[in-house]
Scaffold this active site. Structure first.
Site, PDB file in Angstrom:
ATOM      1  CG  ASP A 190      -1.809   1.311   1.319  1.00 10.57           C
ATOM      2  OD1 ASP A 190      -1.702   2.137   0.447  1.00 10.57           O
ATOM      3  OD2 ASP A 190      -2.935   1.255   2.066  1.00 10.57           O
ATOM      4  CG  HIS A 195      -0.337   5.170   4.794  1.00  7.42           C
ATOM      5  ND1 HIS A 195      -1.490   5.336   5.904  1.00  7.42           N
ATOM      6  CD2 HIS A 195      -1.433   4.651   3.905  1.00  7.42           C
ATOM      7  CE1 HIS A 195      -2.502   5.036   5.519  1.00  7.42           C
ATOM      8  NE2 HIS A 195      -2.454   4.488   4.291  1.00  7.42           N
ATOM      9  CB  ILE A 210      -2.673   8.060   9.549  1.00  6.08           C
ATOM     10  CG1 ILE A 210      -3.279   7.803   7.912  1.00  6.08           C
ATOM     11  CG2 ILE A 210      -3.024   9.541   9.944  1.00  6.08           C
ATOM     12  CD1 ILE A 210      -4.750   7.955   7.768  1.00  6.08           C
ATOM     13  N   GLY A 213      -4.747   1.410   7.976  1.00  6.10           N
ATOM     14  CA  GLY A 213      -5.660   0.676   8.989  1.00  6.10           C
ATOM     15  C   GLY A 213      -5.512  -0.564   8.970  1.00  6.10           C
TER      16      GLY A 213
END
Length: 288
Positions: A190, A195, A210, A213
């Site tokens: 990803d 990120h 961040i 998830g």
């Protein structure tokens, strides 16, 4: 471009063949924090004793190739959305047998549902994986929240109860993350700059990049296996969550677990932000 509901739901499934190696599995486990303490956790970090967490299904065969650029948009038939407008809203995985450390599979992907939330759209992608012998390995359902993409005339979708048992959890554990964890986890495939790139994160409304998830999701899976299933990954048959809030790398997850026979109810919150929710509507199916 606006979402085209008819085109999206009529789109034929797509298929692709993937493969993975022991190295991919080891990277995944290390990116979740396996082996960072005094215990080397060889079941996750050493090829001679290696198990595979069921949540590896979400990254199997997805590692970036050398020189590959990060995508800037989510492109599906009937949907073409800037990555700055999307969030991973929910995830479920069911494994139909233990995952091998080296393998190959054919993945079939389809848009299973498309919900209109008014100010946003929720795209539900279903992936099923079969091995070369035609045996089903896993099934996943991914919910993507697309801000500003609602109003296309679809149904609102189901409303699910997030109520937890009216008693104290059977187990509460904490798992610390570290400041550069997202930079390692993104090597599983990803490459969303949300990120990694502070400027991109700010443009998307966040103070800093961040944590993925799916990284929090994998940490939860590992904690369930280690704390409740005697370290046996084959006993975790299914895990579903909603991504209710973000986690900044370096913050700590507090994981609450309630057990009822072969099912678990789970909640993950951020310790440093007064138990702000991170993973909700969470449940697992476990095998005896």
């Amino acid at each position: 471009m606006p979402i085209d509901l008819a085109a999206a739901m009529a789109a034929p499934p797509t298929t692709k063949t993937i493969s993975w190696t022991t190295r991919d599995v080891l990277l995944y486990h290390l990116s979740l924090g396996a082996g960072r303490g005094a215990d080397p956790q060889l079941r996750w970090t050493y090829e001679q004793e290696l198990q595979v967490l069921p949540t590896f299904a979400l990254v199997a065969g997805q590692g970036p190739s050398a020189g590959e650029l990060a995508p800037t948009a989510l492109r599906l038939t009937g949907c073409d959305i800037d990555l700055r407008r999307i969030l991973h809203a929910g995830q479920a995985v069911t494994v139909h047998r233990p995952l091998p450390a080296i393998g190959e599979a054919t993945i079939t992907t389809r848009i299973a549902d498309l919900w209109d939330k008014g100010k946003a759209a929720v795209i539900v992608l279903e992936h099923s994986a079969v091995d070369p012998a035609g045996e089903l390995l896993w099934t996943t359902r991914m919910q993507i929240w697309a801000r500003g993409e609602g109003g296309f005339g679809g149904e609102a979708g189901p409303t699910e109860d997030a109520a937890l048992p009216a008693r104290e959890p059977d187990l509460v554990v904490e798992r610390a993350t570290w400041p550069d964890q997202a930079l390692l986890y993104r090597l599983n495939g990803d490459l969303n700059p949300l990120h990694a790139d502070p400027a991109f994160a700010r443009a998307a409304g966040f103070e800093a990049p961040i944590l993925h998830g799916l990284c929090s999701y994998g940490i939860l899976a590992g904690a369930v296996v280690e704390e409740l299933l005697d370290g046996d990954a084959a006993r975790l048959a299914a895990l579903e969550v909603r991504f209710a809030g973000t986690l900044t790398p370096g913050e700590t997850l507090r994981l609450r677990m309630w057990r009822e026979a072969d099912r678990l109810q789970l909640l993950a919150t951020c310790v440093e932000r007064d138990d702000a929710p991170v993973l909700t509507h969470a449940g697992a199916l476990i095998l005896s």
